[in-house]
Write an enzyme that holds these catalytic residues in place. Structure first.
Site, PDB file in Angstrom:
ATOM      1  N   GLU A   1       0.845  -1.145  -0.162  1.00  0.00           N
ATOM      2  CA  GLU A   1       0.077   0.003  -0.031  1.00  0.00           C
ATOM      3  C   GLU A   1       0.966   1.395   0.171  1.00  0.00           C
ATOM      4  O   GLU A   1       1.882   1.473   0.678  1.00  0.00           O
ATOM      5  CB  GLU A   1      -0.883   0.010   1.239  1.00  0.00           C
ATOM      6  N   CYS A   2       0.538   2.099  -0.862  1.00  0.00           N
ATOM      7  CA  CYS A   2       1.105   3.479  -1.095  1.00  0.00           C
ATOM      8  C   CYS A   2       2.668   3.526  -0.961  1.00  0.00           C
ATOM      9  O   CYS A   2       3.249   3.188  -1.664  1.00  0.00           O
ATOM     10  CB  CYS A   2       0.372   4.245   0.075  1.00  0.00           C
TER      11      CYS A   2
END
Length: 461
Positions: free
Chosen positions: A329-330
């Site tokens: 994620e991210c």
């Protein structure tokens, strides 16, 4: 007796985080305090954990849904504990203009009373008018008291207190005079996480002592309402995989630490053993992993050290190339790109799974809640599933076209964009998810891990 209360404010920057942390630390000297943060924020909960010395929880109505939110809250607070809930933004600020998912909305769902923290700089009787507006805006909300922040003198405080108590019939519990040491450090993405601050315990104790001199703690305790349990829809339960142990490596250090504690606990409940490792400091992945999760964080701040750790980069790349199920994620996704360009326009080689560069910019690329529709089967979900998440990032991916499995948009509509990038058994996205709300995603990921373990013998190299 188990009690709870919400600390809210008319607008961001009023001082609710300072009051919340000071209150948590002061109460933790007598009680077991369970900290909560309304909204998707990762930073404030790190301070909550330090202040309360207890695991923090995020109460986000959009990410969780009402039934999961209630279930999480009431499962997290045990007998004789005190729940302190910090609000988000202004009391009635939510998604859209109808206060949905706001602090007030969550407080009403959980039937919790609210203390309003008001920045009274340059105000006297006007503070009463402000409080009166918030007090009467929603008659169903239980506003029970006020704390004045940034008073300039005892006389100033007395004038404000008299006005509010006379005109609003609400108790003013105390005040925090202006003191520079109460300021929280900030940087571009908001507050610096608590674990990056030296002497955090000393600072929190100082804040708690200051609060105790100026705020009536016993009055706050008296205003707390015994928790009134609400009905929870048991139909939300999803049958999870058998309890055989699946070893999941969790990147966890200064560069990667954006995880919801209840989401990680949901993985444990589903039969996963979580093995924490540091892409910054460890040379290789832990042995015997069946999957990897690379959470968000600040890889751009640690790009040089991440880049220098070539053995870890090689270890992760080898694992993904070998098909090890991996979710990023991210910031975790940024780590899997070819290289990161930081704010000084220097490039640092990363893991190199995706043929793009992560370029840091001065403006937010995407910010706020999003809806991600799965357009291609991936290790979390099949085509057609719609997920609720949020994005907050200054970086953008530049380079080759990637294979995407998400079509993302704002909940209110508008333009769409691609995310959920796929390479073999790796899924990477800017979208942050709260896994507590999605046991079926956990089940899917662990099933992929289980299948991979059956078909492979992974050797660290």
């Amino acid at each position: 007796m188990t009690r709870g209360i919400v600390i809210a404010a008319p607008y961001s920057g009023s001082g609710k985080t300072t009051v919340t942390l000071s209150l948590m630390r002061a109460l933790s000297r007598q009680f077991r305090v369970v900290p909560f943060k309304i909204g998707p924020d990762y930073i404030d909960p790190s301070y909550h954990q330090a202040a309360a010395k207890n695991e923090p929880h995020n109460l986000d109505l959009y990410l969780l849904g009402e039934e999961n939110l209630k279930k999480m809250f009431f499962q997290s607070v045990r007998k004789d504990e005190i729940a302190i809930v910090e609000g988000v933004m202004g009391l009635f600020d939510g998604l859209g203009t109808e206060s949905w998912a706001s602090t007030a909305h969550v407080a009403k769902i959980l039937k919790l009373p609210v203390i309003l923290v008001v920045d009274v700089r340059s105000m006297s009787t006007s503070a009463a008018a402000l409080v009166h507006g918030f007090q009467t805006y929603d008659p169903e909300l239980q506003m029970v008291g006020v704390i004045c922040n940034l008073t300039s003198s005892k006389t100033h405080y007395n004038h404000v207190k008299e006005s509010i108590e006379r005109d609003c019939n609400l108790p003013v519990i105390g005040h925090l005079p202006f003191k520079k040491f109460l300021d929280l450090p900030e940087r571009q993405l908001g507050l610096i996480p608590a674990w990056h601050i030296t002497d955090i315990d000393k600072w929190l104790d100082h804040c708690a002592d200051f609060l105790l001199k100026n705020v009536n703690l016993n009055q706050i305790i008296d205003l707390m309402k015994p928790l009134e349990k609400v009905d929870i829809n048991s139909s939300l339960q999803v049958k999870l995989p058998p309890s055989e142990t699946i070893r999941i490596g969790i990147a966890n250090d200064g560069a990667f630490h954006f995880y919801y504690s209840d989401g990680l606990e949901a993985f444990r409940s589903a039969g996963a053993e979580l093995v924490f490792f540091s892409p910054l400091n460890d040379k290789f992945l832990p042995e015997g992993l069946d999957g990897i999760i690379l959470g968000g964080g600040f890889p751009e701040k640690f790009a040089l050290k991440l880049s220098y750790n070539q053995s870890m980069r090689k270890s992760i790349r080898s694992a993904i190339e070998n098909g090890l199920p991996t979710y990023a994620e991210c910031g975790g996704m940024m780590y899997l790109t070819q290289e990161i360009e930081n704010y000084t326009h220097r490039f640092y080689p990363m893991v190199g799974i995706f043929p793009v560069k992560a370029i840091m910019g001065k403006r937010l690329q995407h910010f706020g809640y999003v809806e991600a529709k799965v357009t291609r089967n991936n290790i979390l979900a099949p085509d057609g599933v719609v997920l609720h998440g949020h994005e907050f990032h200054y970086s953008e991916l530049v380079g080759s076209q990637l294979n995407s499995s998400y079509q993302v948009k704002k909940p209110t509509g508008g333009k769409t964009w691609e995310s959920g990038f796929v390479y073999k058994n790796c899924l990477a996205s800017y979208v942050h998810l709260h896994f507590y709300a999605y046991p079926e995603l956990i089940s899917s990921f662990l099933n992929h891990c289980r299948q991979w373990r059956k078909n492979h013998s992974y050797i660290i190299s």
